[in-house]
Design a protein around this motif. Structure first.
Motif, PDB file in Angstrom:
ATOM      1  N   TYR A 178       0.809  -1.211   0.000  1.00  0.00           N
ATOM      2  CA  TYR A 178       0.000   0.000   0.000  1.00  0.00           C
ATOM      3  C   TYR A 178       0.847   1.268   0.000  1.00  0.00           C
ATOM      4  CZ  TYR A 178      -3.145  -3.691   1.421  1.00  0.00           C
ATOM      5  OH  TYR A 178      -3.847  -4.874   1.489  1.00  0.00           O
ATOM      6  N   ASN A 218       2.891   4.577  -1.760  1.00  0.00           N
ATOM      7  CA  ASN A 218       2.535   5.582  -2.763  1.00  0.00           C
ATOM      8  C   ASN A 218       2.898   5.091  -4.166  1.00  0.00           C
ATOM      9  OD1 ASN A 218       1.502   7.425  -0.908  1.00  0.00           O
ATOM     10  ND2 ASN A 218       3.532   8.276  -0.504  1.00  0.00           N
ATOM     11  N   SER A 229       0.199   2.756  -5.273  1.00  0.00           N
ATOM     12  CA  SER A 229      -0.974   3.546  -5.614  1.00  0.00           C
ATOM     13  C   SER A 229      -0.845   4.133  -7.017  1.00  0.00           C
ATOM     14  CB  SER A 229      -1.169   4.660  -4.582  1.00  0.00           C
ATOM     15  OG  SER A 229      -2.253   5.481  -4.939  1.00  0.00           O
ATOM     16  N   LYS A 284     -10.209   0.987   4.364  1.00  0.00           N
ATOM     17  CA  LYS A 284      -9.375   2.185   4.463  1.00  0.00           C
ATOM     18  C   LYS A 284      -8.504   2.345   3.221  1.00  0.00           C
ATOM     19  CE  LYS A 284      -8.927   2.158   9.487  1.00  0.00           C
ATOM     20  NZ  LYS A 284      -7.970   1.923  10.584  1.00  0.00           N
ATOM     21  N   GLN A 285      -7.886   1.265   2.782  1.00  0.00           N
ATOM     22  CA  GLN A 285      -7.015   1.334   1.605  1.00  0.00           C
ATOM     23  C   GLN A 285      -7.818   1.600   0.333  1.00  0.00           C
ATOM     24  OE1 GLN A 285      -3.863   1.672   1.752  1.00  0.00           O
ATOM     25  NE2 GLN A 285      -3.614   1.131   3.898  1.00  0.00           N
ATOM     26  N   ARG A 310      -8.632   5.257   0.358  1.00  0.00           N
ATOM     27  CA  ARG A 310      -7.394   5.979   0.057  1.00  0.00           C
ATOM     28  C   ARG A 310      -7.105   5.957  -1.440  1.00  0.00           C
ATOM     29  NH1 ARG A 310      -1.592   3.557   0.463  1.00  0.00           N
ATOM     30  NH2 ARG A 310      -0.599   5.121  -0.799  1.00  0.00           N
ATOM     31  N   GLN A 311      -7.268   4.799  -2.086  1.00  0.00           N
ATOM     32  CA  GLN A 311      -6.979   4.713  -3.514  1.00  0.00           C
ATOM     33  C   GLN A 311      -7.984   5.515  -4.342  1.00  0.00           C
ATOM     34  OE1 GLN A 311      -4.367   3.881  -4.910  1.00  0.00           O
ATOM     35  NE2 GLN A 311      -4.810   3.474  -7.056  1.00  0.00           N
ATOM     36  N   ASP A 366      -6.770   8.951  -4.091  1.00  0.00           N
ATOM     37  CA  ASP A 366      -5.553   9.129  -4.892  1.00  0.00           C
ATOM     38  C   ASP A 366      -5.876   9.203  -6.380  1.00  0.00           C
ATOM     39  OD1 ASP A 366      -3.890   9.218  -2.700  1.00  0.00           O
ATOM     40  OD2 ASP A 366      -3.008   7.245  -3.013  1.00  0.00           O
ATOM     41  N   LYS A 370      -4.690  14.400   3.165  1.00  0.00           N
ATOM     42  CA  LYS A 370      -6.004  13.755   3.135  1.00  0.00           C
ATOM     43  C   LYS A 370      -7.059  14.785   2.768  1.00  0.00           C
ATOM     44  CE  LYS A 370      -5.603   9.803   6.121  1.00  0.00           C
ATOM     45  NZ  LYS A 370      -5.967   9.176   7.391  1.00  0.00           N
ATOM     46  N   GLU A 388     -12.352  12.243   2.560  1.00  0.00           N
ATOM     47  CA  GLU A 388     -11.702  11.011   2.987  1.00  0.00           C
ATOM     48  C   GLU A 388     -11.667  10.929   4.507  1.00  0.00           C
ATOM     49  OE1 GLU A 388      -7.441   8.672   2.411  1.00  0.00           O
ATOM     50  OE2 GLU A 388      -7.602  10.759   1.813  1.00  0.00           O
TER      51      GLU A 388
END
Length: 178
Positions: free
Chosen positions: A58, A60, A63, A114-115, A118-119, A122, A146, A150
């Motif tokens: 996970y 950057n 991502s 959560k991931q 986040r994606q 992103d 953030k 989010e």
């Protein structure tokens, strides 16, 4: 032919196998898990097996790799690919998307959610910045603050979890709340 996939290098997408039984599915997942490949596709479904350790999945850089992916077969199965596809389908078709994250207690649903969020953030940030060329991995890795949306979504997670925090056959307690 399906047995060869189990003993050799199991495919990233088990829907490609000529035969898929419970035993073949379990054998493939086990083989991939032993190789630290915790994600496996079965068509449009992503199966995740909790590794109970950090695998560097996970970052950057990961991502960025899964930003605006043209074809899921171009990259290894990943939660980020599902989030990217959901976001891009929403933008392209103008329709809401649904992703179901389910599993046993301790399976990693909270971390996956959560991931996933986040994606989505992103991918949307890269789109707003003009990043990504549609080939996946085209946008360089970056660190972003953030987004307020989010933060609000992640703050609501404990409330949403409370609805699913009942006693079950596998989980006789309310471990998340003491």
């Amino acid at each position: 032919m399906a047995a060869a996939a189990v003993t050799g290098n199991p495919t990233d997408d088990l829907a490609e196998l000529e035969e898929l039984t419970d035993q073949i599915l379990c054998d493939c997942l086990n083989t991939r898990y032993q190789q630290d490949k915790i994600y496996t596709y079965v068509g449009d479904i992503l199966i995740a097996v909790n590794p109970f350790q950090m695998l560097g999945l996970y970052t950057n850089q990961q991502s960025a790799l899964y930003c605006n992916v043209q074809s899921k077969s171009d990259f290894a199965p990943h939660l980020f690919a599902i989030a990217d596809a959901a976001y891009n389908n929403m933008k392209r078709n103008g329709r809401a998307q649904v992703c179901v994250i389910s599993g046993e207690s301790g399976a990693g649903k909270t971390e996956s959610a959560k991931q996933f969020v986040r994606q989505i953030m992103d991918v949307s940030a890269r789109g707003a910045m003009g990043g990504g060329d549609g080939s996946g991995g085209g946008a360089e890795a970056h660190v972003r603050a953030k987004h307020p949306v989010e933060t609000k979504i992640i703050q609501q997670n404990p409330i949403l979890e409370a609805f699913g925090n009942a006693k079950t056959v596998m989980n006789d307690n309310s471990s998340r709340f003491g």
